[in-house]
Design a protein around this motif. Sequence first.
Motif, PDB file in Angstrom:
ATOM      1  N   MET A 275     -37.460 111.371 -10.846  1.00  0.00           N
ATOM      2  CA  MET A 275     -36.567 110.445 -10.407  1.00  0.00           C
ATOM      3  C   MET A 275     -35.327 111.022 -10.961  1.00  0.00           C
ATOM      4  SD  MET A 275     -36.012 106.344 -10.888  1.00  0.00           S
ATOM      5  CE  MET A 275     -34.897 105.483 -10.042  1.00  0.00           C
ATOM      6  N   VAL A 276     -34.345 111.337 -10.058  1.00  0.00           N
ATOM      7  CA  VAL A 276     -32.750 111.755 -10.446  1.00  0.00           C
ATOM      8  C   VAL A 276     -31.725 110.966 -10.024  1.00  0.00           C
ATOM      9  CG1 VAL A 276     -31.166 113.788 -10.063  1.00  0.00           C
ATOM     10  CG2 VAL A 276     -33.370 114.175  -9.470  1.00  0.00           C
ATOM     11  N   GLU A 277     -31.800 110.153 -11.561  1.00  0.00           N
ATOM     12  CA  GLU A 277     -30.664 108.933 -11.387  1.00  0.00           C
ATOM     13  C   GLU A 277     -29.930 108.801 -12.693  1.00  0.00           C
ATOM     14  OE1 GLU A 277     -28.958 105.789 -10.962  1.00  0.00           O
ATOM     15  OE2 GLU A 277     -30.285 105.960  -9.242  1.00  0.00           O
ATOM     16  N   ASP A 278     -28.534 108.724 -12.666  1.00  0.00           N
ATOM     17  CA  ASP A 278     -27.751 108.427 -13.674  1.00  0.00           C
ATOM     18  C   ASP A 278     -27.742 107.155 -14.477  1.00  0.00           C
ATOM     19  OD1 ASP A 278     -26.361 107.382 -11.688  1.00  0.00           O
ATOM     20  OD2 ASP A 278     -24.521 108.220 -12.201  1.00  0.00           O
TER      21      ASP A 278
ATOM     22  N   LEU B 292     -39.304 113.394  -0.265  1.00  0.00           N
ATOM     23  CA  LEU B 292     -37.910 112.932  -0.674  1.00  0.00           C
ATOM     24  C   LEU B 292     -37.644 111.632  -0.103  1.00  0.00           C
ATOM     25  CD1 LEU B 292     -35.329 113.817  -2.216  1.00  0.00           C
ATOM     26  CD2 LEU B 292     -34.513 114.658  -0.035  1.00  0.00           C
ATOM     27  N   VAL B 293     -37.356 110.538  -1.167  1.00  0.00           N
ATOM     28  CA  VAL B 293     -36.788 109.010  -0.896  1.00  0.00           C
ATOM     29  C   VAL B 293     -35.209 109.478  -1.487  1.00  0.00           C
ATOM     30  CG1 VAL B 293     -36.892 106.912  -1.058  1.00  0.00           C
ATOM     31  CG2 VAL B 293     -39.017 108.124  -0.740  1.00  0.00           C
ATOM     32  N   VAL B 294     -34.260 108.941  -0.845  1.00  0.00           N
ATOM     33  CA  VAL B 294     -33.011 108.866  -1.206  1.00  0.00           C
ATOM     34  C   VAL B 294     -32.685 107.370  -1.383  1.00  0.00           C
ATOM     35  CG1 VAL B 294     -32.351 111.051  -0.082  1.00  0.00           C
ATOM     36  CG2 VAL B 294     -31.832 108.791   1.020  1.00  0.00           C
ATOM     37  N   VAL B 295     -31.693 107.315  -2.411  1.00  0.00           N
ATOM     38  CA  VAL B 295     -31.163 105.899  -2.866  1.00  0.00           C
ATOM     39  C   VAL B 295     -29.588 105.839  -2.738  1.00  0.00           C
ATOM     40  CG1 VAL B 295     -31.162 104.009  -4.695  1.00  0.00           C
ATOM     41  CG2 VAL B 295     -33.205 105.856  -4.574  1.00  0.00           C
ATOM     42  N   THR B 296     -29.289 104.956  -2.148  1.00  0.00           N
ATOM     43  CA  THR B 296     -27.817 104.741  -1.667  1.00  0.00           C
ATOM     44  C   THR B 296     -27.320 103.447  -2.220  1.00  0.00           C
ATOM     45  OG1 THR B 296     -27.993 103.703   0.471  1.00  0.00           O
ATOM     46  CG2 THR B 296     -27.974 106.318   0.222  1.00  0.00           C
ATOM     47  N   GLY B 297     -26.023 103.125  -2.101  1.00  0.00           N
ATOM     48  CA  GLY B 297     -25.465 101.676  -2.700  1.00  0.00           C
ATOM     49  C   GLY B 297     -25.275 100.884  -1.259  1.00  0.00           C
ATOM     50  N   ASP B 298     -24.789  99.680  -1.117  1.00  0.00           N
ATOM     51  CA  ASP B 298     -24.688  98.809  -0.176  1.00  0.00           C
ATOM     52  C   ASP B 298     -23.632  99.547   0.972  1.00  0.00           C
ATOM     53  OD1 ASP B 298     -26.352  97.078  -1.301  1.00  0.00           O
ATOM     54  OD2 ASP B 298     -24.935  95.781  -2.050  1.00  0.00           O
ATOM     55  N   GLU B 299     -22.681 100.229   0.495  1.00  0.00           N
ATOM     56  CA  GLU B 299     -21.908 100.702   1.263  1.00  0.00           C
ATOM     57  C   GLU B 299     -22.112 102.045   1.854  1.00  0.00           C
ATOM     58  OE1 GLU B 299     -20.746 102.086  -2.782  1.00  0.00           O
ATOM     59  OE2 GLU B 299     -21.266  99.995  -1.844  1.00  0.00           O
ATOM     60  N   ASP B 300     -23.114 102.479   1.453  1.00  0.00           N
ATOM     61  CA  ASP B 300     -23.548 103.894   1.981  1.00  0.00           C
ATOM     62  C   ASP B 300     -24.918 103.821   2.748  1.00  0.00           C
ATOM     63  OD1 ASP B 300     -21.501 105.106   0.453  1.00  0.00           O
ATOM     64  OD2 ASP B 300     -22.956 105.084  -1.478  1.00  0.00           O
ATOM     65  N   GLU B 301     -25.212 102.859   3.336  1.00  0.00           N
ATOM     66  CA  GLU B 301     -26.551 102.727   4.125  1.00  0.00           C
ATOM     67  C   GLU B 301     -26.549 104.025   5.181  1.00  0.00           C
ATOM     68  OE1 GLU B 301     -29.039  99.760   6.797  1.00  0.00           O
ATOM     69  OE2 GLU B 301     -27.371  98.994   5.528  1.00  0.00           O
TER      70      GLU B 301
ATOM     71  N   ILE C 263     -39.793 112.970  -4.686  1.00  0.00           N
ATOM     72  CA  ILE C 263     -38.777 112.901  -5.646  1.00  0.00           C
ATOM     73  C   ILE C 263     -37.734 111.483  -5.144  1.00  0.00           C
ATOM     74  CG2 ILE C 263     -36.195 113.963  -5.876  1.00  0.00           C
ATOM     75  CD1 ILE C 263     -37.683 116.538  -5.132  1.00  0.00           C
ATOM     76  N   ILE C 264     -37.449 110.836  -6.220  1.00  0.00           N
ATOM     77  CA  ILE C 264     -36.510 109.716  -5.834  1.00  0.00           C
ATOM     78  C   ILE C 264     -35.149 110.302  -6.330  1.00  0.00           C
ATOM     79  CG2 ILE C 264     -35.898 107.325  -6.444  1.00  0.00           C
ATOM     80  CD1 ILE C 264     -38.721 107.728  -5.108  1.00  0.00           C
ATOM     81  N   LEU C 265     -34.174 110.321  -5.210  1.00  0.00           N
ATOM     82  CA  LEU C 265     -32.832 111.064  -5.582  1.00  0.00           C
ATOM     83  C   LEU C 265     -31.845 110.000  -5.221  1.00  0.00           C
ATOM     84  CD1 LEU C 265     -31.173 113.535  -5.981  1.00  0.00           C
ATOM     85  CD2 LEU C 265     -31.303 114.069  -3.310  1.00  0.00           C
ATOM     86  N   ASP C 266     -30.908 109.724  -6.177  1.00  0.00           N
ATOM     87  CA  ASP C 266     -29.458 109.259  -6.133  1.00  0.00           C
ATOM     88  C   ASP C 266     -28.757 110.023  -5.426  1.00  0.00           C
ATOM     89  OD1 ASP C 266     -27.213 107.339  -6.094  1.00  0.00           O
ATOM     90  OD2 ASP C 266     -27.565 107.133  -8.425  1.00  0.00           O
ATOM     91  N   MET C 267     -28.002 109.572  -4.620  1.00  0.00           N
ATOM     92  CA  MET C 267     -27.003 110.456  -3.863  1.00  0.00           C
ATOM     93  C   MET C 267     -25.754 110.550  -4.134  1.00  0.00           C
ATOM     94  SD  MET C 267     -28.159 109.926   0.450  1.00  0.00           S
ATOM     95  CE  MET C 267     -27.054 111.266   0.745  1.00  0.00           C
TER      96      MET C 267
END
Length: 771
Positions: free
Chosen positions: A10-13, A83-92, A56-60
């Motif tokens: 998991m790459v997440e800050d 690979l599964v990417v994670v975005t915010g509400d405004e980045d769908e 991989i769980i990847l924050d964009m």
Amino acid sequence: MSDNIKTILMVEDNPGDVYLFKEIIHRYRPGSFRLVSSERLDDGLFLLEKEMVDLIILDMNLPDSQGMETVHAVKEKAPDVALVVVTGDEDEQLGIDAVKHGAQDFLVKGRVPGFVLIRVIDYAMERQASERRLKESEMFLRSTLDALTSHIAIIDDRGTILAVNKAWENFARDNQADLSKVCAGANYFAACSEIHGDESMRVAEFLEGMRSVLAGETESFSLEYPCHSPFEKRWFFCRITPFPKPGPPCVVVSHANITERKLAEEALKNSELKLRTILDALTLQIVFIGLDHRIIWANQAFCDFTRHTRDVLTERNCFDFWEGQSERCDECAVNQALAEGRAVMKTKKTDDGRIWNVIGCPVRDQDGRITSMVEVREDITEKISIEEQLHHSQKMDAVGRLAGGVAHDFNNMLSIIIGFAELSRGCMDTGNPLTENINEILYAARRSADLTRHLLAFARKQPVAPKILDLNLVIENSRKMLQRLVGEDIDIRFVPSDTVWTVFMDPSQVDQILTNLAVNARDAITGPGTIVIETRNILIDGAYCKTHVYAKPGLYVMIRFSDNGKGMDEETRSRVFEPFFTTKPLGEGTGLGLSTVFGIIKQNHGMINVYSEPGHGTTFRLYLPQHRDSLKDDTEDEITSLYPRGHETLLVVEDEKKILKLCKHLLRDLGYRVFCFSSPGKAVRYLENHPVPFALLLSDVVMPGMNGDELRIHVERKRPGIRTVFMSGYTHNVIAQRGVLPHEADFIEKPFTTFELATKIRTVLDTDESP
């Protein structure tokens, strides 16, 4: 670590998000995952080098990378990891773009329940595994296609080339084709439409076959075609088959280079053609036979002998074509060769009297196994007949030399005996009782001198005084003497030719010949009988000489001397000219009469033969050369060219196989179409079943089951208007006297020459029978 525990990077800050994710997987899948994490992309990429990661769980949006750059960096580092990417509400939308560029799925922070997160993880790993397997399958397929030497393309129903292998590309490149028109993405139909000229018909056939497979009308289509270059001959084999896949129909098009095979086939075909040409040129009959005795192939000589085509022969057994045989031979050369595994030669005599040399030989494959047999047949009947004639001629020559030597020495001794006996008698007084003894000695010596004269005549050493003679006059002048010799019960008839050529010989020798033949005929006739003497001019040609080794081509005067006595069997006939051979009781006859005739004829460069059968009389034919020079060798072709010829269809019936074969060859050489049969019954059955328009019947007179005139009646019923020529070893006069033939029948006497047969056939065919 268990192989069942999956490692997730998991790459997440945001530490809170990492903690929350850890809690969810522990709650829903305790013990199933091991989680490693990093807050920066660089650290995550470093971990990918150290760890075996399954997901991989990847924050964009990371401190050191944002957006699609993050996705590209991870996919470049680990292209085969889910690979599964994670975005915010405004980045769908950004997540959607990531999926398009290789991510298996995307999550929006704060919107995903725990069980959904677990489901997304499972789906991503399953999808990545499927994509990996698909990629491996595609790589395997691509490697396999590229390893093939055939040129392969996958084409859809619109003609679009979806894929090609390296062989396809290399062939196009080597032949300087426009790659843009024949490689992936190009339209194959359009490329084919640009082909014109001689190849256009083949291209149209090819495209029609492809459309048929695309439409599901046929399961496949194949075509062999030449594709020659300026430097070499080339052939290809094209095969089109369906390519199963979802969507519009597609086909696999494969072009295989079969040049080596075609060249080998062409070489084999040429070799077989040469072999068959050689085999067909042979006069030997050659048959290839299967192990079941079925005919596989036969040369032209065998086809001609059987009167069947090769197609018909392949449905038959080899033993079907031996006369009088319907099953396998007891002592078959082919069977023995098969059993012993080597070539075997045997001599075979068939029911029709023919003698054959038969060779059986096994045919083996590369492994040495016998796969078939070869049978070679040679009809040696004529060869044996000629050899027997030669042996007989050599024997007569040898006996003649011996007899001449003995007679010469004996004559010397007789001269001494007679001379001294006469001297002794002259010294005796009248009434001396020894005078009678001397007279008996002189009587016996003079009789012995007569015997030696016969021997000298046989040995062709008799002194002669030849003159130019007209044989008609000589024979006519001898008739009274001959009549007194044979007695009143035997009628002597002389049938001279209107004109005969002159001969050059001693007239006393003619008298000797006629006397000895008359005595022989008298002794053969019991009670009343008839002797017929005939003369005529005759031409002996090369065809006659081929089957009669004693004959020489030329112009001859023939004397035919016939009687209706008891005749002779074959053994007697073969020895009739030998000195001292006689069928009379001991003490009756010297056995020198006919040998004297033989010697006189030979001394005058002539020929003599005899035809006889028990109970059917005897005919002697004497050929004396015309007084002028005999025909030279270089006139033979000129004579042959003058033979009357024709094109009509003839029916020949003769129970003597050699005569039948001779007639067939002579008549075919003269241009006629000939059908030959060895018995009247076979000929009649053929006429009943085949509407052949025969123009003339050539038939023997005396045959088993039906004579020639009876056959003529049967034939005329089936073929009204057909002409008939009879042939026999007896003269026409003898045959007519016995009532076998009407006197007016057209007749040719055996043996006949080509000229005689050609003239007789043409004369009868050209005679107008209309009133």
